[in-house]
Design a protein around this motif. Sequence first.
Motif, PDB file in Angstrom:
ATOM      1  N   SER A   1      42.287  40.681  44.275  1.00 46.57           N
ATOM      2  CA  SER A   1      42.721  39.331  44.643  1.00 46.57           C
ATOM      3  C   SER A   1      44.235  39.274  44.795  1.00 46.57           C
ATOM      4  O   SER A   1      44.757  38.595  45.691  1.00 46.57           O
ATOM      5  CB  SER A   1      42.266  38.318  43.588  1.00 46.57           C
ATOM      6  OG  SER A   1      40.863  38.257  43.522  1.00 46.57           O
ATOM      7  N   VAL A   2      44.943  39.991  43.917  1.00 46.86           N
ATOM      8  CA  VAL A   2      46.406  40.056  43.999  1.00 46.86           C
ATOM      9  C   VAL A   2      46.835  40.667  45.328  1.00 46.86           C
ATOM     10  O   VAL A   2      47.738  40.166  46.011  1.00 46.86           O
ATOM     11  CB  VAL A   2      46.988  40.860  42.819  1.00 46.86           C
ATOM     12  CG1 VAL A   2      48.477  41.136  43.027  1.00 46.86           C
ATOM     13  CG2 VAL A   2      46.779  40.117  41.510  1.00 46.86           C
ATOM     14  N   LEU A   3      46.170  41.755  45.721  1.00 44.66           N
ATOM     15  CA  LEU A   3      46.500  42.412  46.985  1.00 44.66           C
ATOM     16  C   LEU A   3      46.202  41.498  48.173  1.00 44.66           C
ATOM     17  O   LEU A   3      46.926  41.495  49.168  1.00 44.66           O
ATOM     18  CB  LEU A   3      45.721  43.724  47.117  1.00 44.66           C
ATOM     19  CG  LEU A   3      46.040  44.814  46.096  1.00 44.66           C
ATOM     20  CD1 LEU A   3      45.083  45.999  46.271  1.00 44.66           C
ATOM     21  CD2 LEU A   3      47.482  45.285  46.210  1.00 44.66           C
ATOM     22  N   CYS A   4      45.135  40.728  48.060  1.00 42.15           N
ATOM     23  CA  CYS A   4      44.767  39.825  49.155  1.00 42.15           C
ATOM     24  C   CYS A   4      45.785  38.704  49.346  1.00 42.15           C
ATOM     25  O   CYS A   4      45.974  38.211  50.467  1.00 42.15           O
ATOM     26  CB  CYS A   4      43.387  39.216  48.891  1.00 42.15           C
ATOM     27  SG  CYS A   4      42.005  40.362  49.116  1.00 42.15           S
ATOM     28  N   SER A   5      46.421  38.284  48.274  1.00 41.29           N
ATOM     29  CA  SER A   5      47.339  37.147  48.357  1.00 41.29           C
ATOM     30  C   SER A   5      48.813  37.547  48.381  1.00 41.29           C
ATOM     31  O   SER A   5      49.681  36.703  48.637  1.00 41.29           O
ATOM     32  CB  SER A   5      47.101  36.191  47.181  1.00 41.29           C
ATOM     33  OG  SER A   5      47.329  36.858  45.948  1.00 41.29           O
ATOM     34  N   ALA A   6      49.127  38.811  48.118  1.00 44.46           N
ATOM     35  CA  ALA A   6      50.524  39.255  48.053  1.00 44.46           C
ATOM     36  C   ALA A   6      51.227  39.060  49.388  1.00 44.46           C
ATOM     37  O   ALA A   6      50.648  39.294  50.455  1.00 44.46           O
ATOM     38  CB  ALA A   6      50.575  40.724  47.637  1.00 44.46           C
ATOM     39  N   GLU A   7      52.479  38.636  49.321  1.00 49.74           N
ATOM     40  CA  GLU A   7      53.261  38.424  50.535  1.00 49.74           C
ATOM     41  C   GLU A   7      54.715  38.790  50.265  1.00 49.74           C
ATOM     42  O   GLU A   7      55.282  38.400  49.243  1.00 49.74           O
ATOM     43  CB  GLU A   7      53.162  36.964  50.982  1.00 49.74           C
ATOM     44  CG  GLU A   7      53.868  36.676  52.296  1.00 49.74           C
ATOM     45  CD  GLU A   7      53.612  35.263  52.797  1.00 49.74           C
ATOM     46  OE1 GLU A   7      54.507  34.706  53.450  1.00 49.74           O
ATOM     47  OE2 GLU A   7      52.510  34.721  52.526  1.00 49.74           O
ATOM     48  N   VAL A   8      55.323  39.557  51.153  1.00 44.54           N
ATOM     49  CA  VAL A   8      56.733  39.931  51.061  1.00 44.54           C
ATOM     50  C   VAL A   8      57.355  39.735  52.431  1.00 44.54           C
ATOM     51  O   VAL A   8      56.873  40.293  53.428  1.00 44.54           O
ATOM     52  CB  VAL A   8      56.912  41.402  50.604  1.00 44.54           C
ATOM     53  CG1 VAL A   8      58.379  41.813  50.702  1.00 44.54           C
ATOM     54  CG2 VAL A   8      56.412  41.590  49.174  1.00 44.54           C
ATOM     55  N   ASP A   9      58.395  38.917  52.484  1.00 42.97           N
ATOM     56  CA  ASP A   9      59.113  38.654  53.749  1.00 42.97           C
ATOM     57  C   ASP A   9      58.159  38.220  54.865  1.00 42.97           C
ATOM     58  O   ASP A   9      58.279  38.653  56.019  1.00 42.97           O
ATOM     59  CB  ASP A   9      59.890  39.904  54.199  1.00 42.97           C
ATOM     60  CG  ASP A   9      61.028  40.250  53.244  1.00 42.97           C
ATOM     61  OD1 ASP A   9      61.384  39.382  52.433  1.00 42.97           O
ATOM     62  OD2 ASP A   9      61.536  41.378  53.310  1.00 42.97           O
TER      63      ASP A   9
ATOM     64  N   ILE B   1      36.438  42.263  50.139  1.00 40.24           N
ATOM     65  CA  ILE B   1      37.802  41.804  50.421  1.00 40.24           C
ATOM     66  C   ILE B   1      37.777  40.412  51.041  1.00 40.24           C
ATOM     67  O   ILE B   1      38.536  39.514  50.648  1.00 40.24           O
ATOM     68  CB  ILE B   1      38.530  42.810  51.340  1.00 40.24           C
ATOM     69  CG1 ILE B   1      38.790  44.122  50.580  1.00 40.24           C
ATOM     70  CG2 ILE B   1      39.849  42.227  51.853  1.00 40.24           C
ATOM     71  CD1 ILE B   1      39.230  45.272  51.476  1.00 40.24           C
ATOM     72  N   ARG B   2      36.882  40.210  52.001  1.00 37.52           N
ATOM     73  CA  ARG B   2      36.791  38.893  52.654  1.00 37.52           C
ATOM     74  C   ARG B   2      36.386  37.811  51.638  1.00 37.52           C
ATOM     75  O   ARG B   2      36.890  36.677  51.670  1.00 37.52           O
ATOM     76  CB  ARG B   2      35.794  38.955  53.824  1.00 37.52           C
ATOM     77  CG  ARG B   2      36.337  39.739  55.023  1.00 37.52           C
ATOM     78  CD  ARG B   2      35.463  39.560  56.245  1.00 37.52           C
ATOM     79  NE  ARG B   2      34.225  40.315  56.159  1.00 37.52           N
ATOM     80  CZ  ARG B   2      34.080  41.562  56.619  1.00 37.52           C
ATOM     81  NH1 ARG B   2      35.088  42.188  57.191  1.00 37.52           N
ATOM     82  NH2 ARG B   2      32.911  42.174  56.519  1.00 37.52           N
ATOM     83  N   GLU B   3      35.503  38.179  50.747  1.00 34.94           N
ATOM     84  CA  GLU B   3      35.062  37.237  49.716  1.00 34.94           C
ATOM     85  C   GLU B   3      36.212  36.864  48.777  1.00 34.94           C
ATOM     86  O   GLU B   3      36.385  35.697  48.402  1.00 34.94           O
ATOM     87  CB  GLU B   3      33.918  37.884  48.918  1.00 34.94           C
ATOM     88  CG  GLU B   3      33.344  37.009  47.826  1.00 34.94           C
ATOM     89  CD  GLU B   3      32.288  37.763  47.030  1.00 34.94           C
ATOM     90  OE1 GLU B   3      32.428  37.856  45.803  1.00 34.94           O
ATOM     91  OE2 GLU B   3      31.335  38.280  47.664  1.00 34.94           O
ATOM     92  N   ARG B   4      37.051  37.877  48.408  1.00 32.83           N
ATOM     93  CA  ARG B   4      38.183  37.602  47.507  1.00 32.83           C
ATOM     94  C   ARG B   4      39.258  36.760  48.185  1.00 32.83           C
ATOM     95  O   ARG B   4      39.981  36.029  47.530  1.00 32.83           O
ATOM     96  CB  ARG B   4      38.809  38.914  47.022  1.00 32.83           C
ATOM     97  CG  ARG B   4      37.926  39.762  46.149  1.00 32.83           C
ATOM     98  CD  ARG B   4      37.552  39.101  44.815  1.00 32.83           C
ATOM     99  NE  ARG B   4      36.362  39.757  44.312  1.00 32.83           N
ATOM    100  CZ  ARG B   4      36.387  40.888  43.605  1.00 32.83           C
ATOM    101  NH1 ARG B   4      37.541  41.443  43.306  1.00 32.83           N
ATOM    102  NH2 ARG B   4      35.268  41.445  43.212  1.00 32.83           N
ATOM    103  N   ARG B   5      39.377  36.882  49.484  1.00 32.39           N
ATOM    104  CA  ARG B   5      40.344  36.026  50.187  1.00 32.39           C
ATOM    105  C   ARG B   5      39.918  34.559  50.073  1.00 32.39           C
ATOM    106  O   ARG B   5      40.757  33.664  49.936  1.00 32.39           O
ATOM    107  CB  ARG B   5      40.440  36.434  51.654  1.00 32.39           C
ATOM    108  CG  ARG B   5      41.176  37.751  51.890  1.00 32.39           C
ATOM    109  CD  ARG B   5      41.693  37.809  53.310  1.00 32.39           C
ATOM    110  NE  ARG B   5      42.207  39.114  53.686  1.00 32.39           N
ATOM    111  CZ  ARG B   5      43.436  39.551  53.412  1.00 32.39           C
ATOM    112  NH1 ARG B   5      44.272  38.794  52.715  1.00 32.39           N
ATOM    113  NH2 ARG B   5      43.828  40.746  53.825  1.00 32.39           N
ATOM    114  N   GLU B   6      38.614  34.323  50.132  1.00 30.38           N
ATOM    115  CA  GLU B   6      38.104  32.956  50.057  1.00 30.38           C
ATOM    116  C   GLU B   6      38.052  32.438  48.622  1.00 30.38           C
ATOM    117  O   GLU B   6      38.335  31.265  48.362  1.00 30.38           O
ATOM    118  CB  GLU B   6      36.703  32.890  50.672  1.00 30.38           C
ATOM    119  CG  GLU B   6      36.685  33.155  52.171  1.00 30.38           C
ATOM    120  CD  GLU B   6      35.269  33.156  52.725  1.00 30.38           C
ATOM    121  OE1 GLU B   6      34.324  32.807  51.973  1.00 30.38           O
ATOM    122  OE2 GLU B   6      35.093  33.514  53.906  1.00 30.38           O
ATOM    123  N   LYS B   7      37.698  33.334  47.688  1.00 34.72           N
ATOM    124  CA  LYS B   7      37.569  32.942  46.278  1.00 34.72           C
ATOM    125  C   LYS B   7      38.301  33.959  45.397  1.00 34.72           C
ATOM    126  O   LYS B   7      37.691  34.819  44.778  1.00 34.72           O
ATOM    127  CB  LYS B   7      36.094  32.890  45.875  1.00 34.72           C
ATOM    128  CG  LYS B   7      35.280  31.876  46.652  1.00 34.72           C
ATOM    129  CD  LYS B   7      33.815  31.932  46.237  1.00 34.72           C
ATOM    130  CE  LYS B   7      32.972  30.950  47.042  1.00 34.72           C
ATOM    131  NZ  LYS B   7      31.523  31.045  46.688  1.00 34.72           N
TER     132      LYS B   7
END
Length: 408
Positions: free
Chosen positions: A207-215, A194-200
């Motif tokens: 990767s979608v879950l790592c970058s998803a943002e709502v409100d 997970i930490r690796e996908r946040r960086e790359k």
Amino acid sequence: MSTAQQVPDILSPEFAADPYPAYRAMRETAPLLWHEATKSYIVSRYEDVERVFKDKAGEFTTDNYAWQLEPVHGKTILQLSGREHAVRRALVAPAFRGSDLEQKFLPVIERNSRELIDAFRHTGSADLVDDYATRFPVNVIADMLGLDKADHPRFHRWYTAVIAFLGNLSGDAEVTAAGERTRVEFAEYMLPIIRERREKPGDDLLSVLCSAEVDGVRMSDEDIKAFCSLLLAAGGETTDKAIAGIFANLLAHPDQLAAVRADHSLIPRAFAETLRFTPPVHMIMRQSGTEVTLSGGTVPAGATVTCLIGAANRDERRYADPDRFDIFRDDLTTTKAFSAAADHLAFALGRHFCVGALLAKAEVEIGVGQLLDAMPDVRLAEDFQPAEQGVFTRGPQSLPVRFTPVAR
């Protein structure tokens, strides 16, 4: 209020061998049953299980998951309520419906199904459980998440331990320890990824879950790890047993098998009826938020309620001739069967309706279709009689078939 002495106990060998007569007896004579060993109220009629799942008046909560799920998964979306739940669900749900599902993941599903079938399509024989059903959904989820499918044995061991923990109604200490150990092992495996996908980040679901943002809200590493753990266990075990169940049911009804083979658009009907007739998950627990009166008596506030999906889905008050498998029945609406408006209860209902229902539908439509194409004259191995196993989750443990190989 009925007591467990009046019907076969849900922990008995008799019940494990064939729960359906016990379900019938419960619906008729003990629709609300206090079960001492599990310290829970057992509910078996359709109208009552539906009411518990829909939870329109805040009568029932998922607070029970704090002890039932959290020890193996960590805190998951299933334990949340209100705005917290709505935001978390909005973060994960898009990946499992609409264009994301169609564009990103249908090719993943098709590829994984084809790879498994290619291993046996030329042999004329297979065990649809060992060679396909137990592997297919886990491979799909691992592929969607961008994990190494070579780790499949590890994933399978983990989700088997988790499902055993959830169904550990008798309180076996070894099963409990194995489930808790799985949480530690899975975290050690997933958190660095997970930490690796946040960086790359890539174009995978993780990767979608790592970058998803709502409100302004994003999922923490722990949130994502817990969701992936839940996804592997829930998505693996249920689709595994659903695919095995579809074939077991169709092979026992050759006329319906012939109809589905001739018209693959009937596969969703076969899936929906299998979810009703032999659901992969037979029991789901909730906790009463207030005192609630159901058929047969009153449940006090703060009590654990065991909802018998396997019993409710065969309630004669809801379905005509409920013990008959019939993909053409007119009291089960296929167009709603994979939505929160479903007639059956296999995906639960309400705000905690299974987020992966459409993924499961896609897996089943593609997988069953490809299997039927590869095995046009599929039949059970000689003298083999399919048998379901399990109490909390249930399905065929083996399904050896024979067929005439066809050229691709």
